[in-house]
Design a protein around this motif. Sequence first.
Motif, PDB file in Angstrom:
ATOM      1  N   ARG A 292       0.847  -1.188   0.000  1.00 59.75           N
ATOM      2  CA  ARG A 292       0.000   0.000   0.000  1.00 59.75           C
ATOM      3  C   ARG A 292       0.880   1.235   0.000  1.00 59.75           C
ATOM      4  O   ARG A 292       1.937   1.245   0.611  1.00 59.75           O
ATOM      5  CB  ARG A 292      -0.903   0.004   1.225  1.00 59.75           C
ATOM      6  N   PRO A 293       0.417   2.289  -0.681  1.00 60.63           N
ATOM      7  CA  PRO A 293       1.212   3.522  -0.689  1.00 60.63           C
ATOM      8  C   PRO A 293       1.275   4.120   0.715  1.00 60.63           C
ATOM      9  O   PRO A 293       0.386   3.918   1.531  1.00 60.63           O
ATOM     10  CB  PRO A 293       0.450   4.443  -1.643  1.00 60.63           C
TER      11      PRO A 293
ATOM     12  N   GLU B 239     -12.177  -1.949   4.484  1.00 65.20           N
ATOM     13  CA  GLU B 239     -12.052  -2.668   3.204  1.00 65.20           C
ATOM     14  C   GLU B 239     -12.432  -4.132   3.369  1.00 65.20           C
ATOM     15  O   GLU B 239     -13.195  -4.681   2.568  1.00 65.20           O
ATOM     16  CB  GLU B 239     -10.622  -2.551   2.689  1.00 65.20           C
TER      17      GLU B 239
ATOM     18  N   TYR C 233      -8.827  -0.097  -0.845  1.00 65.28           N
ATOM     19  CA  TYR C 233      -8.848   1.174  -0.130  1.00 65.28           C
ATOM     20  C   TYR C 233      -7.416   1.584   0.176  1.00 65.28           C
ATOM     21  O   TYR C 233      -6.751   0.937   0.984  1.00 65.28           O
ATOM     22  CB  TYR C 233      -9.622   1.037   1.183  1.00 65.28           C
ATOM     23  N   ASP C 234      -6.950   2.632  -0.457  1.00 64.25           N
ATOM     24  CA  ASP C 234      -5.621   3.167  -0.184  1.00 64.25           C
ATOM     25  C   ASP C 234      -5.764   4.498   0.543  1.00 64.25           C
ATOM     26  O   ASP C 234      -6.410   5.421   0.029  1.00 64.25           O
ATOM     27  CB  ASP C 234      -4.832   3.377  -1.486  1.00 64.25           C
TER      28      ASP C 234
ATOM     29  N   GLU D 246      -4.726   7.953   1.403  1.00 66.86           N
ATOM     30  CA  GLU D 246      -3.873   8.952   0.764  1.00 66.86           C
ATOM     31  C   GLU D 246      -3.357   9.985   1.755  1.00 66.86           C
ATOM     32  O   GLU D 246      -2.263  10.497   1.608  1.00 66.86           O
ATOM     33  CB  GLU D 246      -4.635   9.651  -0.367  1.00 66.86           C
TER      34      GLU D 246
END
Length: 171
Positions: free
Chosen positions: A5-6, A35, A89-90, A92
């Motif tokens: 994940r970012p 998620e 779901y990332d 941000e």
Amino acid sequence: MPRMRPIPAIGQARGVSSPDARDVSAVLAFVARVEETQWLRDVDGFVSLLAPQAVWTTAFGRQIVGAPAIHAFTAAVLPNLFRDFQALYDVERITFLHADVVAVNVRQIPVDAEGNRRPGEDEGRPLYILRRHDGAWRIVVAQNTTHQNEKIAAQQRAVDEATSGETHAHE
């Protein structure tokens, strides 16, 4: 194997002390749980993530108030209308508004059951306001917005046109 994940941006409101790494990890784990409940079609698990007085606004603008009403809505749509819809779901951005209140911006990416991007489907851009109560994060306000690339680009062109005239007027 878990997917990479970012790393989200982390912010804080003026006067709020720097967030603890454990708080950031807990918020990320919380969104991962959101998620997971969606993937599992776990209505009760999802609603357990809400504060009793939560306010939820859907991507289409429908406002639902209170965990019981959100439960009824979710029970009607999640296993039925959205049975073929999955999303990743990332997170941000996480913004600590207070020691016990965070705003979480999420990128909701539509995927198939194997996790492959679904072409032609709009992403979501949920914003969750979480409050910690008795050591657990809960959603108090959620707004899901459909990310509409073409409309965003048209809006940006209009802003650029409007502001380019201002720049020239001041030169």
